[in-house]
Design a protein around this motif. Structure first.
Motif, PDB file in Angstrom:
ATOM      1  N   LEU A 184       0.864  -1.181   0.000  1.00 49.34           N
ATOM      2  CA  LEU A 184       0.000   0.000   0.000  1.00 49.34           C
ATOM      3  C   LEU A 184       0.902   1.233   0.000  1.00 49.34           C
ATOM      4  CD1 LEU A 184      -2.700   1.539   0.377  1.00 49.34           C
ATOM      5  CD2 LEU A 184      -2.408   1.187   2.858  1.00 49.34           C
ATOM      6  N   VAL A 185       0.672   2.130  -0.953  1.00 48.06           N
ATOM      7  CA  VAL A 185       1.514   3.314  -1.069  1.00 48.06           C
ATOM      8  C   VAL A 185       0.645   4.517  -1.407  1.00 48.06           C
ATOM      9  CG1 VAL A 185       2.009   2.888  -3.514  1.00 48.06           C
ATOM     10  CG2 VAL A 185       3.630   4.219  -2.137  1.00 48.06           C
TER      11      VAL A 185
ATOM     12  N   PHE B 260       2.409  -7.812 -16.119  1.00 49.36           N
ATOM     13  CA  PHE B 260       1.015  -7.542 -16.425  1.00 49.36           C
ATOM     14  C   PHE B 260       0.308  -7.133 -15.139  1.00 49.36           C
ATOM     15  CE2 PHE B 260       0.814  -9.278 -20.742  1.00 49.36           C
ATOM     16  CZ  PHE B 260       2.004  -9.985 -20.786  1.00 49.36           C
ATOM     17  N   ARG B 261      -0.860  -6.551 -15.281  1.00 47.80           N
ATOM     18  CA  ARG B 261      -1.641  -6.221 -14.088  1.00 47.80           C
ATOM     19  C   ARG B 261      -3.113  -6.420 -14.369  1.00 47.80           C
ATOM     20  NH1 ARG B 261      -0.679   0.385 -13.883  1.00 47.80           N
ATOM     21  NH2 ARG B 261      -1.983   0.940 -15.697  1.00 47.80           N
ATOM     22  N   GLN B 262      -3.848  -6.665 -13.293  1.00 51.61           N
ATOM     23  CA  GLN B 262      -5.286  -6.846 -13.412  1.00 51.61           C
ATOM     24  C   GLN B 262      -5.963  -6.170 -12.237  1.00 51.61           C
ATOM     25  OE1 GLN B 262      -6.580 -10.908 -13.934  1.00 51.61           O
ATOM     26  NE2 GLN B 262      -8.478 -10.230 -14.880  1.00 51.61           N
ATOM     27  N   ALA B 263      -6.789  -5.195 -12.553  1.00 49.21           N
ATOM     28  CA  ALA B 263      -7.578  -4.496 -11.548  1.00 49.21           C
ATOM     29  C   ALA B 263      -8.946  -5.167 -11.430  1.00 49.21           C
ATOM     30  CB  ALA B 263      -7.729  -3.030 -11.935  1.00 49.21           C
ATOM     31  N   PRO B 264      -9.624  -5.017 -10.313  1.00 47.96           N
ATOM     32  CA  PRO B 264     -10.940  -5.641 -10.134  1.00 47.96           C
ATOM     33  C   PRO B 264     -11.892  -5.247 -11.249  1.00 47.96           C
ATOM     34  CG  PRO B 264     -10.155  -4.775  -8.054  1.00 47.96           C
ATOM     35  CD  PRO B 264      -9.188  -4.300  -9.089  1.00 47.96           C
ATOM     36  N   GLY B 265     -12.523  -6.242 -11.847  1.00 46.36           N
ATOM     37  CA  GLY B 265     -13.501  -5.982 -12.894  1.00 46.36           C
ATOM     38  C   GLY B 265     -12.918  -5.634 -14.240  1.00 46.36           C
ATOM     39  N   LYS B 266     -11.605  -5.691 -14.357  1.00 44.88           N
ATOM     40  CA  LYS B 266     -10.958  -5.342 -15.630  1.00 44.88           C
ATOM     41  C   LYS B 266     -10.159  -6.518 -16.159  1.00 44.88           C
ATOM     42  CE  LYS B 266     -10.659  -0.354 -14.916  1.00 44.88           C
ATOM     43  NZ  LYS B 266      -9.788   0.843 -15.004  1.00 44.88           N
ATOM     44  N   GLU B 267      -9.853  -6.459 -17.440  1.00 44.73           N
ATOM     45  CA  GLU B 267      -9.055  -7.504 -18.048  1.00 44.73           C
ATOM     46  C   GLU B 267      -7.573  -7.320 -17.695  1.00 44.73           C
ATOM     47  OE1 GLU B 267     -11.783  -8.402 -22.029  1.00 44.73           O
ATOM     48  OE2 GLU B 267      -9.770  -7.600 -22.249  1.00 44.73           O
ATOM     49  N   ARG B 268      -6.852  -8.410 -17.758  1.00 42.02           N
ATOM     50  CA  ARG B 268      -5.415  -8.344 -17.535  1.00 42.02           C
ATOM     51  C   ARG B 268      -4.770  -7.570 -18.695  1.00 42.02           C
ATOM     52  NH1 ARG B 268      -2.415 -13.596 -15.253  1.00 42.02           N
ATOM     53  NH2 ARG B 268      -4.272 -13.364 -13.934  1.00 42.02           N
TER      54      ARG B 268
ATOM     55  N   LYS C 165      -0.046   6.233  -9.219  1.00 37.35           N
ATOM     56  CA  LYS C 165      -1.363   6.850  -9.240  1.00 37.35           C
ATOM     57  C   LYS C 165      -2.404   5.845  -8.769  1.00 37.35           C
ATOM     58  CE  LYS C 165       0.041   9.483 -13.341  1.00 37.35           C
ATOM     59  NZ  LYS C 165      -0.281   9.810 -14.756  1.00 37.35           N
ATOM     60  N   PRO C 166      -3.549   6.306  -8.290  1.00 37.85           N
ATOM     61  CA  PRO C 166      -4.590   5.370  -7.854  1.00 37.85           C
ATOM     62  C   PRO C 166      -4.985   4.379  -8.945  1.00 37.85           C
ATOM     63  CG  PRO C 166      -5.087   7.561  -7.058  1.00 37.85           C
ATOM     64  CD  PRO C 166      -3.892   7.701  -7.964  1.00 37.85           C
ATOM     65  N   GLU C 167      -4.932   4.790 -10.187  1.00 38.30           N
ATOM     66  CA  GLU C 167      -5.294   3.886 -11.279  1.00 38.30           C
ATOM     67  C   GLU C 167      -4.249   2.795 -11.527  1.00 38.30           C
ATOM     68  OE1 GLU C 167      -5.195   7.235 -11.361  1.00 38.30           O
ATOM     69  OE2 GLU C 167      -4.424   7.991 -13.299  1.00 38.30           O
ATOM     70  N   ASP C 168      -3.123   2.847 -10.835  1.00 42.56           N
ATOM     71  CA  ASP C 168      -2.134   1.772 -10.917  1.00 42.56           C
ATOM     72  C   ASP C 168      -2.480   0.622  -9.971  1.00 42.56           C
ATOM     73  OD1 ASP C 168       0.385   4.304 -11.171  1.00 42.56           O
ATOM     74  OD2 ASP C 168      -0.420   3.079 -12.805  1.00 42.56           O
TER      75      ASP C 168
ATOM     76  N   SER D  12       4.081 -19.204 -18.715  1.00 45.96           N
ATOM     77  CA  SER D  12       4.233 -19.427 -17.275  1.00 45.96           C
ATOM     78  C   SER D  12       4.005 -18.117 -16.540  1.00 45.96           C
ATOM     79  CB  SER D  12       5.643 -19.950 -16.951  1.00 45.96           C
ATOM     80  OG  SER D  12       5.879 -21.164 -17.624  1.00 45.96           O
ATOM     81  N   TRP D  13       3.246 -18.195 -15.445  1.00 48.09           N
ATOM     82  CA  TRP D  13       2.839 -17.008 -14.704  1.00 48.09           C
ATOM     83  C   TRP D  13       3.138 -17.183 -13.217  1.00 48.09           C
ATOM     84  CZ3 TRP D  13       0.339 -12.737 -17.006  1.00 48.09           C
ATOM     85  CH2 TRP D  13       0.020 -12.898 -18.365  1.00 48.09           C
ATOM     86  N   GLY D  14       3.438 -16.066 -12.570  1.00 50.97           N
ATOM     87  CA  GLY D  14       3.547 -16.056 -11.125  1.00 50.97           C
ATOM     88  C   GLY D  14       2.179 -15.930 -10.480  1.00 50.97           C
ATOM     89  N   GLN D  15       2.162 -15.896  -9.159  1.00 50.72           N
ATOM     90  CA  GLN D  15       0.899 -15.866  -8.424  1.00 50.72           C
ATOM     91  C   GLN D  15       0.375 -14.438  -8.235  1.00 50.72           C
ATOM     92  OE1 GLN D  15       3.810 -15.900  -6.976  1.00 50.72           O
ATOM     93  NE2 GLN D  15       3.616 -14.335  -5.399  1.00 50.72           N
ATOM     94  N   GLY D  16       1.232 -13.454  -8.478  1.00 52.47           N
ATOM     95  CA  GLY D  16       0.819 -12.059  -8.387  1.00 52.47           C
ATOM     96  C   GLY D  16       1.168 -11.418  -7.055  1.00 52.47           C
ATOM     97  N   THR D  17       1.276 -10.090  -7.086  1.00 51.89           N
ATOM     98  CA  THR D  17       1.513  -9.298  -5.876  1.00 51.89           C
ATOM     99  C   THR D  17       0.633  -8.055  -5.943  1.00 51.89           C
ATOM    100  OG1 THR D  17       3.234  -8.292  -4.476  1.00 51.89           O
ATOM    101  CG2 THR D  17       3.499  -8.034  -6.851  1.00 51.89           C
ATOM    102  N   GLN D  18      -0.001  -7.728  -4.816  1.00 50.74           N
ATOM    103  CA  GLN D  18      -0.977  -6.642  -4.790  1.00 50.74           C
ATOM    104  C   GLN D  18      -0.300  -5.288  -4.622  1.00 50.74           C
ATOM    105  OE1 GLN D  18      -4.599  -6.717  -4.919  1.00 50.74           O
ATOM    106  NE2 GLN D  18      -4.256  -4.510  -5.124  1.00 50.74           N
ATOM    107  N   VAL D  19      -0.653  -4.364  -5.501  1.00 50.87           N
ATOM    108  CA  VAL D  19      -0.222  -2.972  -5.382  1.00 50.87           C
ATOM    109  C   VAL D  19      -1.469  -2.117  -5.193  1.00 50.87           C
ATOM    110  CG1 VAL D  19       0.810  -1.009  -6.592  1.00 50.87           C
ATOM    111  CG2 VAL D  19       1.847  -3.288  -6.772  1.00 50.87           C
ATOM    112  N   THR D  20      -1.497  -1.358  -4.117  1.00 55.83           N
ATOM    113  CA  THR D  20      -2.615  -0.470  -3.828  1.00 55.83           C
ATOM    114  C   THR D  20      -2.088   0.940  -3.654  1.00 55.83           C
ATOM    115  OG1 THR D  20      -3.817  -2.259  -2.730  1.00 55.83           O
ATOM    116  CG2 THR D  20      -4.574  -0.009  -2.314  1.00 55.83           C
TER     117      THR D  20
END
Length: 127
Positions: free
Chosen positions: A11-12, A37-45, A87-90, A116-124
């Motif tokens: 969280l930043v 890559f990134r995926q926000a809630p309700g959006k495509e990767r 930015k918040p949109e990140d 091959s993909w990782g499990q992901g890390t959350q950026v807020t």
């Protein structure tokens, strides 16, 4: 065993910085194109950035160009994503992935080309 593990999400506040890491095991990262890559809630990767095995050329999505920097440390089998002026949109879950090896192909953001993909890390990003 082939594995990609992301870390560094947090969280930043807006305007802050983070550095994400993608540690690879089971293969030599130096020989592959690697993407973030990134995926926000309700959006495509979506593709954020990628780095090619050939000359370490890089690509960036328009939304992050000038703020994010991708790099690789082949000795430590790790790819990094330095994110500045966040930015918040990140806000999203960030994933790293390995692009299927095709001789001479530079990296791109074609999701189907990554095997091959990782499990992901959350950026807020929030105040």
């Amino acid at each position: 065993q082939l594995q990609l593990v992301e870390s560094g999400g947090d969280l930043v506040q807006p305007g802050g910085s983070l550095r994400l890491s993608c540690a690879a095991s089971g293969f030599a990262l130096a020989y592959y194109n690697i993407g973030w890559f990134r995926q926000a809630p309700g959006k495509e990767r979506e593709g954020v950035s990628c780095i090619s095995s050939i000359g370490s050329s890089t690509n960036y999505a328009a939304a992050v160009k000038g703020r994010f920097t991708i790099s690789r440390d082949n000795a430590n089998n790790t790819v990094y994503l330095q994110m500045n002026n966040l930015k918040p949109e990140d806000t999203a879950i960030y994933y790293c992935a390995r692009q299927t090896r095709v001789l001479g192909r530079r990296c791109d953001f074609s999701l189907a080309a990554y095997d091959s993909w990782g499990q992901g890390t959350q950026v807020t990003v929030s105040s």
